[in-house]
Design a protein around this motif. Structure first.
Motif, PDB file in Angstrom:
ATOM      1  N   VAL A 101     -10.032  11.242   3.177  1.00 43.02           N
ATOM      2  CA  VAL A 101      -9.445  10.630   1.980  1.00 43.02           C
ATOM      3  C   VAL A 101      -7.949  10.905   1.923  1.00 43.02           C
ATOM      4  O   VAL A 101      -7.144  10.003   1.649  1.00 43.02           O
ATOM      5  CB  VAL A 101     -10.147  11.146   0.705  1.00 43.02           C
ATOM      6  N   LEU A 102      -7.549  12.135   2.192  1.00 44.40           N
ATOM      7  CA  LEU A 102      -6.133  12.489   2.142  1.00 44.40           C
ATOM      8  C   LEU A 102      -5.330  11.751   3.214  1.00 44.40           C
ATOM      9  O   LEU A 102      -4.218  11.264   2.951  1.00 44.40           O
ATOM     10  CB  LEU A 102      -5.963  14.000   2.316  1.00 44.40           C
ATOM     11  N   LEU A 103      -5.896  11.655   4.413  1.00 44.00           N
ATOM     12  CA  LEU A 103      -5.196  10.955   5.495  1.00 44.00           C
ATOM     13  C   LEU A 103      -5.042   9.466   5.187  1.00 44.00           C
ATOM     14  O   LEU A 103      -3.978   8.882   5.405  1.00 44.00           O
ATOM     15  CB  LEU A 103      -5.940  11.158   6.815  1.00 44.00           C
ATOM     16  N   VAL A 104      -6.122   8.844   4.688  1.00 43.10           N
ATOM     17  CA  VAL A 104      -6.061   7.416   4.363  1.00 43.10           C
ATOM     18  C   VAL A 104      -5.080   7.180   3.224  1.00 43.10           C
ATOM     19  O   VAL A 104      -4.277   6.230   3.251  1.00 43.10           O
ATOM     20  CB  VAL A 104      -7.459   6.884   3.996  1.00 43.10           C
ATOM     21  N   ALA A 105      -5.126   8.055   2.213  1.00 49.22           N
ATOM     22  CA  ALA A 105      -4.233   7.904   1.060  1.00 49.22           C
ATOM     23  C   ALA A 105      -2.771   8.021   1.463  1.00 49.22           C
ATOM     24  O   ALA A 105      -1.889   7.461   0.801  1.00 49.22           O
ATOM     25  CB  ALA A 105      -4.568   8.951  -0.001  1.00 49.22           C
ATOM     26  N   GLY A 106      -2.483   8.742   2.552  1.00 49.02           N
ATOM     27  CA  GLY A 106      -1.113   8.868   2.997  1.00 49.02           C
ATOM     28  C   GLY A 106      -0.710   7.830   4.023  1.00 49.02           C
ATOM     29  O   GLY A 106       0.444   7.383   4.045  1.00 49.02           O
ATOM     30  N   ALA A 107      -1.657   7.428   4.875  1.00 51.29           N
ATOM     31  CA  ALA A 107      -1.326   6.539   5.992  1.00 51.29           C
ATOM     32  C   ALA A 107      -0.975   5.128   5.541  1.00 51.29           C
ATOM     33  O   ALA A 107       0.022   4.547   5.989  1.00 51.29           O
ATOM     34  CB  ALA A 107      -2.494   6.494   6.978  1.00 51.29           C
ATOM     35  N   VAL A 108      -1.777   4.552   4.660  1.00 51.78           N
ATOM     36  CA  VAL A 108      -1.555   3.157   4.273  1.00 51.78           C
ATOM     37  C   VAL A 108      -0.264   2.992   3.460  1.00 51.78           C
ATOM     38  O   VAL A 108       0.546   2.111   3.756  1.00 51.78           O
ATOM     39  CB  VAL A 108      -2.774   2.598   3.517  1.00 51.78           C
ATOM     40  N   ALA A 115       2.312   4.699   3.711  1.00 50.22           N
ATOM     41  CA  ALA A 115       3.438   4.929   4.621  1.00 50.22           C
ATOM     42  C   ALA A 115       3.896   3.627   5.261  1.00 50.22           C
ATOM     43  O   ALA A 115       5.080   3.475   5.603  1.00 50.22           O
ATOM     44  CB  ALA A 115       3.035   5.934   5.703  1.00 50.22           C
ATOM     45  N   LEU A 116       2.969   2.672   5.423  1.00 50.56           N
ATOM     46  CA  LEU A 116       3.337   1.376   5.992  1.00 50.56           C
ATOM     47  C   LEU A 116       4.314   0.633   5.084  1.00 50.56           C
ATOM     48  O   LEU A 116       5.138  -0.153   5.560  1.00 50.56           O
ATOM     49  CB  LEU A 116       2.083   0.526   6.220  1.00 50.56           C
ATOM     50  N   LYS A 117       4.196   0.871   3.769  1.00 54.57           N
ATOM     51  CA  LYS A 117       5.100   0.200   2.819  1.00 54.57           C
ATOM     52  C   LYS A 117       6.557   0.536   3.107  1.00 54.57           C
ATOM     53  O   LYS A 117       7.439  -0.313   2.943  1.00 54.57           O
ATOM     54  CB  LYS A 117       4.770   0.618   1.385  1.00 54.57           C
ATOM     55  N   ARG A 165       9.764  -3.095   1.048  1.00 54.00           N
ATOM     56  CA  ARG A 165       8.857  -1.961   0.821  1.00 54.00           C
ATOM     57  C   ARG A 165       7.750  -2.285  -0.181  1.00 54.00           C
ATOM     58  O   ARG A 165       7.469  -1.499  -1.099  1.00 54.00           O
ATOM     59  CB  ARG A 165       9.640  -0.732   0.363  1.00 54.00           C
ATOM     60  N   CYS A 166       7.129  -3.438  -0.004  1.00 49.85           N
ATOM     61  CA  CYS A 166       6.091  -3.846  -0.959  1.00 49.85           C
ATOM     62  C   CYS A 166       4.754  -4.181  -0.308  1.00 49.85           C
ATOM     63  O   CYS A 166       3.802  -4.492  -0.998  1.00 49.85           O
ATOM     64  CB  CYS A 166       6.587  -5.048  -1.761  1.00 49.85           C
ATOM     65  N   PHE A 167       4.673  -4.109   1.012  1.00 50.04           N
ATOM     66  CA  PHE A 167       3.439  -4.493   1.693  1.00 50.04           C
ATOM     67  C   PHE A 167       2.950  -3.343   2.566  1.00 50.04           C
ATOM     68  O   PHE A 167       3.733  -2.778   3.322  1.00 50.04           O
ATOM     69  CB  PHE A 167       3.676  -5.721   2.563  1.00 50.04           C
ATOM     70  N   PRO A 168       1.666  -2.968   2.464  1.00 54.09           N
ATOM     71  CA  PRO A 168       0.631  -3.466   1.557  1.00 54.09           C
ATOM     72  C   PRO A 168       0.693  -2.753   0.199  1.00 54.09           C
ATOM     73  O   PRO A 168       1.660  -2.045  -0.071  1.00 54.09           O
ATOM     74  CB  PRO A 168      -0.660  -3.130   2.299  1.00 54.09           C
ATOM     75  N   SER A 169      -0.343  -2.916  -0.610  1.00 54.00           N
ATOM     76  CA  SER A 169      -0.357  -2.332  -1.948  1.00 54.00           C
ATOM     77  C   SER A 169      -0.678  -0.845  -1.876  1.00 54.00           C
ATOM     78  O   SER A 169      -1.750  -0.448  -1.435  1.00 54.00           O
ATOM     79  CB  SER A 169      -1.391  -3.041  -2.820  1.00 54.00           C
TER      80      SER A 169
END
Length: 247
Positions: A111-118, A120-122, A157-161
């Protein structure tokens, strides 16, 4: 049974494999998401909630206060509950119904990794939010997020949500329960999906994101959690074969 063996056994065997069904579901969702992107419907949907002066519900109490700020607080509380359960599990009717500490800690890490990884793409994205478009009172021009490296004249810096990930990352909480209490796992998965779509809808109404931004966040979170589930199966199986019980 490995995925290669499942596919070698034919389509019917593949349809019966939970892992294969997950991967097929991800693939179908990806096809639908790419079709949405190709349709250009994002801009049309944004236009339903805005005019040349901006988005009418950008600062409404229920979109900004309840869904945005409230959603963030709810996500933090859910994460705290997940962390508490990882270290101090609730009582279970039997040992078989209770995930091991290793499984609970693994879910928390995912959960922590996913919450940070996605999110970061923004920071790498040049795509601006709908409320930044000149069409809706801003300065940017609409440029597809697939036109990598092409600025749109806005802040980007808006994609993804990132806000929707507050909920979608919690799909990782399904991992400890899949084999112990499948019904609870499904309830968590459905609840997380509903919460993520609700938070994402609030951002679409505010002009903070296009629908595709929310859907891509959902797909990326799901893909990362499925990958983590496959890693978990491989890792825990290796430990079992070596005679090392999970704590």
């Amino acid at each position: 049974m490995s995925l290669l063996r499942v596919w070698a056994a034919g389509p019917r065997a593949a349809a019966r494999s939970p892992r294969a069904r997950l991967l097929i579901g991800l693939l179908l969702a990806l096809v639908l998401l790419l079709a949405w992107d190709a349709s250009g419907a994002d801009l049309a949907v944004a236009g339903w909630f805005a005019d040349a002066t901006g988005f009418r519900w950008r600062d409404a109490w229920w979109t900004r206060g309840l869904l945005h700020e409230g959603g963030r607080v709810a996500g933090l509380l859910a994460l705290a509950a997940l962390a508490a359960h990882a270290f101090w599990p609730t009582a279970a009717t039997s040992a078989a119904a209770q995930p091991t500490r290793a499984e609970r800690l693994y879910a928390l890490v995912v959960v922590l990794l996913v919450a940070g990884a996605v999110p970061a793409l923004k920071r790498l994205s040049l795509s601006s939010c709908p409320w930044d478009l000149a069409l809706f009172g801003g300065v940017a021009q609409h440029v597809s997020h697939w036109r990598l490296g092409v600025p749109d004249g806005g802040p980007g810096r808006c994609f993804p949500s990132g806000h929707a990930v507050t909920a979608f990352a919690l799909w990782g909480a399904v991992l400890p329960w899949r084999h112990h209490r499948p019904r609870r796992a499904w309830a968590i998965a459905v609840g997380v999906a509903a919460a993520g779509l609700l938070l994402g809808a609030g951002q679409v109404l505010r002009g903070a994101h296009y629908p595709s931004h929310v859907l891509w966040s959902a797909w990326l979170c799901a893909a990362l959690v499925v990958a983590a589930a496959l890693v978990q199966l491989w890792l825990f199986e290796r430990l079992r074969l070596r005679g090392r019980p999970l704590p």
